[in-house]
Each structure stands twice: as structure tokens, then as C-alpha cells.
Design an enzyme around this catalytic site. Structure first.
Site, mmCIF file in Angstrom:
data_model
loop_
_atom_site.group_PDB
_atom_site.id
_atom_site.type_symbol
_atom_site.label_atom_id
_atom_site.label_comp_id
_atom_site.label_asym_id
_atom_site.label_seq_id
_atom_site.Cartn_x
_atom_site.Cartn_y
_atom_site.Cartn_z
ATOM 1 N N CYS A 86 -14.427 0.842 32.589
ATOM 2 C CA CYS A 86 -14.993 -0.511 32.462
ATOM 3 C C CYS A 86 -14.525 -1.453 33.567
ATOM 4 O O CYS A 86 -14.910 -2.610 33.592
ATOM 5 C CB CYS A 86 -14.657 -1.101 31.095
ATOM 6 S SG CYS A 86 -12.929 -1.593 30.934
ATOM 7 N N TYR B 22 4.117 43.380 8.566
ATOM 8 C CA TYR B 22 5.500 43.060 8.899
ATOM 9 C C TYR B 22 6.220 42.117 7.939
ATOM 10 O O TYR B 22 7.364 41.753 8.181
ATOM 11 C CB TYR B 22 5.600 42.480 10.309
ATOM 12 C CG TYR B 22 4.748 41.264 10.562
ATOM 13 C CD1 TYR B 22 4.914 40.093 9.839
ATOM 14 C CD2 TYR B 22 3.767 41.281 11.550
ATOM 15 C CE1 TYR B 22 4.131 38.993 10.066
ATOM 16 C CE2 TYR B 22 2.972 40.170 11.785
ATOM 17 C CZ TYR B 22 3.165 39.027 11.035
ATOM 18 O OH TYR B 22 2.383 37.932 11.262
ATOM 19 N N LYS C 214 6.680 40.278 18.742
ATOM 20 C CA LYS C 214 5.866 39.216 18.144
ATOM 21 C C LYS C 214 4.436 39.387 18.644
ATOM 22 O O LYS C 214 4.133 39.151 19.814
ATOM 23 C CB LYS C 214 6.419 37.846 18.543
ATOM 24 C CG LYS C 214 5.688 36.705 17.865
ATOM 25 C CD LYS C 214 6.437 35.406 18.080
ATOM 26 C CE LYS C 214 5.848 34.268 17.273
ATOM 27 N NZ LYS C 214 4.456 33.987 17.586
ATOM 28 N N GLU D 252 11.399 42.842 15.932
ATOM 29 C CA GLU D 252 10.020 43.337 16.013
ATOM 30 C C GLU D 252 9.273 42.568 17.094
ATOM 31 O O GLU D 252 9.449 41.352 17.192
ATOM 32 C CB GLU D 252 9.268 43.046 14.703
ATOM 33 C CG GLU D 252 9.870 43.641 13.482
ATOM 34 C CD GLU D 252 9.263 43.017 12.213
ATOM 35 O OE1 GLU D 252 8.259 42.276 12.298
ATOM 36 O OE2 GLU D 252 9.813 43.271 11.150
ATOM 37 N N CYS E 55 -14.406 -2.104 26.449
ATOM 38 C CA CYS E 55 -14.354 -0.865 27.235
ATOM 39 C C CYS E 55 -15.018 0.268 26.461
ATOM 40 O O CYS E 55 -14.530 0.660 25.402
ATOM 41 C CB CYS E 55 -12.903 -0.501 27.556
ATOM 42 S SG CYS E 55 -12.754 1.105 28.363
ATOM 43 N N ASP F 55 0.592 38.866 19.340
ATOM 44 C CA ASP F 55 -0.230 37.689 19.580
ATOM 45 C C ASP F 55 -1.599 37.888 18.936
ATOM 46 O O ASP F 55 -2.561 38.295 19.587
ATOM 47 C CB ASP F 55 -0.348 37.483 21.093
ATOM 48 C CG ASP F 55 -0.524 36.030 21.437
ATOM 49 O OD1 ASP F 55 -0.554 35.202 20.498
ATOM 50 O OD2 ASP F 55 -0.644 35.721 22.627
ATOM 51 N N LYS G 263 10.968 33.733 22.341
ATOM 52 C CA LYS G 263 9.753 33.839 23.133
ATOM 53 C C LYS G 263 10.069 34.221 24.578
ATOM 54 O O LYS G 263 11.129 33.881 25.100
ATOM 55 C CB LYS G 263 9.019 32.483 23.148
ATOM 56 C CG LYS G 263 8.506 32.035 21.802
ATOM 57 C CD LYS G 263 7.151 32.643 21.543
ATOM 58 C CE LYS G 263 6.294 31.842 20.608
ATOM 59 N NZ LYS G 263 5.797 30.600 21.114
ATOM 60 N N CYS H 253 -9.397 0.078 35.155
ATOM 61 C CA CYS H 253 -9.932 1.116 34.283
ATOM 62 C C CYS H 253 -11.110 1.815 34.963
ATOM 63 O O CYS H 253 -12.045 1.139 35.406
ATOM 64 C CB CYS H 253 -10.381 0.485 32.966
ATOM 65 S SG CYS H 253 -11.265 1.638 31.906
ATOM 66 N N CYS I 221 -5.740 0.065 29.959
ATOM 67 C CA CYS I 221 -6.910 -0.760 30.258
ATOM 68 C C CYS I 221 -6.847 -1.982 29.357
ATOM 69 O O CYS I 221 -6.571 -1.877 28.160
ATOM 70 C CB CYS I 221 -8.167 0.051 29.976
ATOM 71 S SG CYS I 221 -9.640 -0.940 29.755
#
Ligand code: IVH
Length: 668
Positions: A399, A217, A112, A110, A420, A114, A304, A396, A414
Site C-alpha cells: 500500500c 514399534y 526413526k 531404533e 492496507c 520418516d 535427530k 509497504c 506498515c
């Protein structure tokens, strides 16, 4: 204008709450509609005030506004495959499990869809209620919303089971999606979001204005079997008046690749979005024998389609600083449409990935989006005119502390720790988040706002916010009601179960699972704290004990010891403990385990002692009984299981192997 809007939204929120949560309306429908109309008019005339849908959610988050429905049979998801080889392996697994020879398996294939999954219940042949999937165990009651849709039958014929739950997918056609986006300022990214946003409306009047469709389904709970094969089940659903996807076909294993290709070709011309094909074993008796692994059936798979790709310009590489100081790069892109979604940011993983693939701002790059996954950059298509190796920051960006990278780590961090601001804010957001203290209303923006205002510097400050309620009420965007709501949300969380508490601290590598392991091992907060402090000493008994807890291990022990070696952290912990009640073990009421609220029967010989299995299940909120009945949710079968297992099969109950039980009980 803004004040008027705030007043209106507050009144709408109060009305929603009274109507949905308390079942005690405080105004007439006409007055309610008038308020909503005034908001709509105000926003239409002043779009800068905000996005209508989001603004309303501030007043009434849909998830809390819906009543909850517990699914009699859990609503599960599907495992995925992406290639003929994976599919062949899926079939081989089934054959191995069933002890079959090499003859091909028979499936129903079947598309699929969405959309979002839905469960419809009929009692005495009449539609009674509908629920979303939710977390698989509990969904939202969307009965009123479904009743605005005319694409499913309200009654079933007398030969249908007296109680039956039918599952399927609510979706929006591409055509209806485009028309909806054209008709309003709020733009949904894709038909699936539009379908979800339209169905999960507290105001069913909005659902009524949206065109939604439904394909049926799957089976849920039923008082008697409907058919012996899935194919016959689908034909019956059609006879009963449901839409069943017309492209569904009965196929043999050897025909799957051809079917996959033909649906893949048809995909673009279909009137609705699909993201693959679902293959389900046709024979329902075989489905029952195959059962489930974790949260997915062993008898079905989603194959998929490959991810969708596009090319665009990499405008910038931005660096974000996370809760544990990790510097995470992300790609800022010239917005590009990838399979219907406008993508502006993509993940770049880490420093090495940038170097390996040689990304630099100004390059034309290829990206891909696979389902819900955050888009990823794949490669440079054309280097930009000033292309050079990207210099990953050594400090970072928030800071300016040095950012260092351990030799065995992919991530640069960091070193600013709690000096920070980025780390402090991220930790506070984590502290208040869903799996942690779960304080409603303390989302990213509010935490940031309070931090900047000096109201919130460390975790204990969260529980001091109620004493600033009056001050909060006067802040822009706040009012008496919203400040009072926040106080109530905070007060509601002053008592917390130990695993959530440990998780909330945001210690490196201590996610929800490890927090549970620790809580289970040490039992109480006091015992945990004493042991952790003792474990800071390398070689101590406490350190050895910590490292030997199954699932914890020495690396995690080192991270915990590092946390407890820091006097500042101990002070924070003690302050928190003084403000809170930390309860010892997860109880049935607080358990988020898939076993919570379930009735379980153990039968046959298990490798673990029966009392241990029982105690564990009960600690997670399950009820353990001796005999199998229709009310039993799970039957855990050990070796040499006899009549109870047989009865479970006859009743079509969910049968778990010991390994599956261990997985659900997090004993692996
Ligand atoms: S069967 C126990 N069939 O896909 C198996 N699911 O990734 C239940 N979906 O949550 C699912 N089309 O929302 C099944 N023809 C189809 C489907 C389908 C779409 C969705 C469904 C499910 C998700 C799993």
C-alpha cells in the site's frame, strides 16, 4: 471443458459426502468409478485444467471425510536432541527423576522412520480398526485403507491380549516412491508425503495401488501386559507377524553415540528414509514410572541427524506483509534439491539478520533444512557481482504507506492499518481460519477472491456472504452446490465460544492462549468489551486488572488498549456481536483441550484447592470421578497419594504430576 470438469467434481464430492459422512451412498460403485475415470481422462488430455489430487480435494477434503477415532491412550510425539551433550542431559534427567546413581541406563535404539504414525487395534485377536495420529487425541479412521496393505497380520495368536492396540509407522520405500513419481504427473516431494498422501485417501482403491510398508514399534492400550521389556515386546510383535526394524538394538547409554554414528553412516544406503534414532528405556516398569511431560514421554528421545544443507543462488529478497503489518522478508532461490526436497523459498527472519549475514540478491548462499522446518539461509558462500548491502524497504510494498520500526523491535511494520489491502486480507484469512471461526471453504484463495470482488471488506461481511449466495453461484469456478455449501459452512459458525471469538479478531499478541486467558477471566463477551474499553485509560482500575491477569502482563494490556482505543474496531466488534451468538465459557463440546472427553481422578494433596482443579478440568470438558478404574484416563497425583495412585500404577494408567496437569489445563 472446464464446465464439464466442475460438474464431474461436484458430483464426485456429493457422492463422497453421501458415502463417507452420511453413510448413505447416492450412486453405485460402478457409476462412481466412471465419474472418476472421466475426470482422470479429462485431466490427462488437458493438464492445464489442474492437478488431479488437489482438484479432488476441493470436492472432498480428506480430513472431514474420514470418521474420527478417539485414541484410548493419546498418541504422543517425542522430544528431540541433536548432540551427545543433549543426550547425556536427557539421561541425567531420567536419573534425577528416578533418584538413581550414575550407573548407565539401558535402552532399545531404533531408527526413526520418516513416515506417519498409525495405531492398529485388535479385538478378540482380530484386526478391527486403524487410525492415524491426528491431533494425538483423535485420529482418522483409515481401516479401509490399511486393509489394502498386506504388510501386517490380520489375526493375532490366542495368547495375545483380548484387546490390544499396536503402534508403528507407515512408510514408503525410496524405491517405491521413485517408481510412483515416475508413473504419474503428480509429484510428491518425498517418501513421507507420498506415504501420507497414499494412506489418507477417501478412496481406498487409490491406497491399494500404492506400495506402503509398516514397521511396528510401540504399545498403545492393552487389556493385559505383553512383555516386561520393550525389547521382548518387539520380539513378540515379530512372532505375531509384524515387521520390526532389523537395525533395532539393545544398547547401554554409553553405546548410544557409537550407534548413532553407525546408523548415520548406514542412512544413505537404507531402502527407506530415516531422520534420526529413537532411544527408549527398555524396562517397561521404569517407563511407567517415568511417565510423560506435556506431549512427550520422559522415557524416550529422538536423537535427530543434523540438518541437510545445500548451496544455490539467492535470486531475490521478497517482502510479504502480514496480518499485523509486519514486513517479512523471504528468500527466493534458484530451486535446489536439499535431501530430496526441491526448495525454492527460505526464511530470512528479519531485517537485522539480512544485514548481519549480508545477503544480497545475486549471491551464492548456503541453506539448511531440518525436518519439517522451513528452510533457512545460513551464509553467503560467494557474493554476487553486484553485491551491496541490501536496502530493506521503508515503505509497504503493497500500500506504499510508511513502514516503521520501534526501537525495541526487530520487525518493521506498515502503518497503513486497515487501508492496507495486504493487512485486511491477512486479517480476514485469520478470522476464518482453523483456530478462529473455522469456516470450511474460506481459505486464502477464496478470501482473496471475495475481497477483490468487493464482497468482503471487513470481518462482518463474512456473515453477510450468505445473502450473496446467488451471485457467488454464478462466479467462475463456483456453482449452486458450492455456493450453498459455503452458506451452510458460514451459518454453522454463527455461534462461537468467547475464546475463539477473541482470537479471531487478530489483535496483536492475542494468540489462542491469551484469548483463552481473557475469556476465562472476563467470562462473557459483554463483560470483556466493557472492561477493555475502560482499560484504554492508563491507570484506570480496569487497566490495572487487565495487566495483572496471570499470563497477560502490561505489554499485552497495551496492545489490547490500542485495539479498543480505535473507534473503527469498536464499530466492527459491535457489528459482529449483532450478527453472532458469542457463548460465555468453553464447554465440553467446543473444548480443544487435551483434557476434553477424558476421565480424571485427583488424589493426594494438591497445591491448588481440589474444587478449583475439578472446576477447571470440567470447564475444559473432562469428567472428574472419585475412583480409579480401567476407564480412567489420567490420575493426577499430589503429595502423599495413597491407594488410588497404587491402583493407577497397577492398571498402567497415565499418571500426571500436578505440574503436568497444570500444563495440560493451561494453568501455568
Ligand atoms: S515411538 C510415545 N519409535 O516419530 C512414543 N516413534 O517424533 C511414541 N517415529 O509420532 C513414538 N520411528 O510417528 C517411535 N521407532 C520409532 C519411530 C517413531 C518414527 C515417529 C512417530 C512419532 C514421531 C515422534
Amino acid at each position: 471443458m472446464k464446465d464439464r470438469l466442475t460438474t464431474l467434481l461436484t458430483r464426485i464430492a456429493a457422492a463422497n459426502e453421501a458415502y463417507h459422512a452420511k453413510d448413505a451412498p447416492i450412486m453405485s460403485d460402478a457409476d462412481y468409478d466412471a465419474l472418476r475415470r472421466e475426470v482422470a481422462d479429462l485431466l490427462a488430455a488437458n493438464p492445464e485444467l489442474g492437478d488431479p489430487t488437489e482438484l479432488e480435494q476441493v470436492g472432498a477434503p480428506p480430513a472431514s471425510g474420514f470418521a474420527k477415532i478417539t485414541h484410548i491412550v493419546p498418541m504422543l510425539s517425542l522430544d528431540n536432541v541433536f548432540s551427545p551433550e543433549d543426550f547425556a542431559e536427557f539421561c541425567a534427567r531420567i536419573r534425577r527423576f528416578l533418584g538413581l546413581d550414575t550407573s548407565p541406563l539401558h535402552f532399545v535404539a531404533e531408527p526413526k522412520i520418516d513416515g506417519l504414525s498409525i495405531s492398529l487395534t485388535y479385538e478378540h485377536h482380530k484386526f478391527t480398526h486403524a487410525a492415524t495420529r491426528g491431533d494425538g487425541t483423535q485420529g482418522e479412521d483409515v481401516t479401509r485403507n490399511l486393509l489394502t496393505m498386506d504388510c501386517f497380520p490380520r489375526k493375532l495368536p490366542p495368547n495375545a491380549p483380548s484387546r490390544i492396540e499396536i503402534r508403528g509407522e507407515v512408510y514408503m520405500t525410496k524405491h517405491d516412491f521413485l517408481a510412483l513419481n515416475e508413473s504419474q504427473t503428480r509429484q510428491f516431494a518425498n517418501p513421507r508425503n507420498a506415504a501420507a498422501g497414499s494412506l489418507r485417501q477417501l478412496d481406498a482403491g487409490i491406497t491399494a495401488q500404492r506400495k506402503l510398508s509398516l514397521f511396528a514399534y510401540a504399545q498403545g492400550d492393552a487389556t493385559s501386559p505383553v512383555a516386561a521389556t520393550h525389547w521382548a515386546y518387539l520380539q513378540t510383535l515379530k512372532d505375531w507377524g509384524f515387521d520390526v526394524n532389523p537395525l533395532s538394538q539393545r544398547i547401554s547409554e554409553t553405546g548410544a553415540a557409537v550407534f548413532q554414528a553407525s546408523i548415520g553412516q548406514a542412512r544413505a544406503t537404507l531402502p527407506y528414509d530415516i531422520d534420526g534414532v529413537v532411544y527408549k528405556i527398555d524396562d517397561i516398569a521404569l517407563q511407567t514410572r517415568l511417565g510423560f511431560v506435556g506431549r512427550a514421554p520422559r522415557w524416550a528421545i529422538a536423537w535427530k541427524f543434523p540438518a541437510e544443507r545445500a548451496t544455490t543462488m539467492l535470486e531475490d529478497i521478497e517482502i510479504q506483509v502480514g496480518r499485523t503489518g509486519a514486513l517479512t522478508p523471504r528468500a527466493k532461490l534458484t530451486p535446489v534439491n536439499v535431501g530430496g526436497v526441491l526448495v525454492q523459498y527460505a526464511t530470512l527472519h528479519n531485517e537485522d539478520e539480512i544485514a548481519r549475514k549480508d545477503f544480497c540478491p545475486g549471491d551464492v548462499v548456503e541453506l539448511q533444512r531440518a525436518g519439517d522446518v522451513i528452510p533457512q539461509l545460513i551464509r553467503v558462500v560467494t557474493p554476487g557481482p553486484r553485491h551491496h548491502p541490501f536496502a530493506f524497504p521503508t515503505h509497504c510494498p503493497v500500500c506504499a504507506s510508511l513502514a516503521v520500526r520501534d526501537s525495541d523491535e526487530a520487525v518493521r511494520r506498515c502503518t497503513g492499518g486497515l487501508t492496507c489491502p495486504a493487512q485486511i486480507i491477512e486479517r480476514l484469512i485469520h478470522f476464518c481460519s482453523r483456530g478462529a471461526f473455522d469456516i470450511e471453504g474460506m481459505g486464502d484463495k477464496t478470501v482473496q477472491e471475495f475481497y477483490e470482488a468487493g464482497l468482503l471488506k471487513s470481518a462482518p461481511d463474512v456473515f453477510k456472504l450468505p445473502s450473496h449466495e446467488a451471485e457467488i453461484a454464478t462466479r467462475e469456478g463456483w456453482g449452486k452446490l458450492s455456493a450453498a455449501n459455503l452458506t451452510a459452512a458460514i451459518e454453522a459458525r454463527r455461534s462461537i465460544a468467547l475464546p475463539r471469538f477473541i482470537f479471531a479478531l487478530g489483535i496483536r499478541r492475542i494468540g489462542e492462549n491469551n484469548a483463552k486467558l481473557l475469556a476465562r477471566h472476563y467470562g462473557s463477551y459483554a463483560n470483556w468489551r466493557t472492561n477493555m474499553q475502560a482499560a484504554t485509560e492508563i491507570g484506570s482500575d480496569a487497566r490495572l486488572e487487565l495487566g495483572s491477569i496471570s499470563g497477560v502482563g502490561p505489554t499485552i494490556a497495551t496492545d489490547l488498549a490500542a485495539f479498543f482505543a480505535e473507534p473503527h474496531n469498536i464499530a466492527t466488534l459491535d457489528e459482529l456481536a449483532g450478527l453472532l451468538t458469542i457463548t460465555d465459557a468453553p464447554t465440553a463440546a467446543t473444548s480443544t483441550s487435551p483434557l476434553a472427553g477424558k476421565t480424571i481422578v485427583f488424589t493426594g494433596t494438591l497445591s491448588m484447592a481440589r474444587p478449583e482443579a475439578k472446576a477447571r478440568a470440567e470447564a475444559l470438558g473432562a469428567k472428574v470421578t472419585e475412583s480409579v478404574s480401567k476407564k480412567t484416563d489420567y490420575v493426577v497425583v499430589g503429595e502423599d497419594a495413597g491407594s488410588k495412585a497404587k491402583k493407577a500404577i497397577e492398571l498402567g494408567l497415565v499418571i500426571l504430576t500436578e505440574a503436568q496437569f497444570r500444563e495440560m489445563a493451561e494453568l501455568v
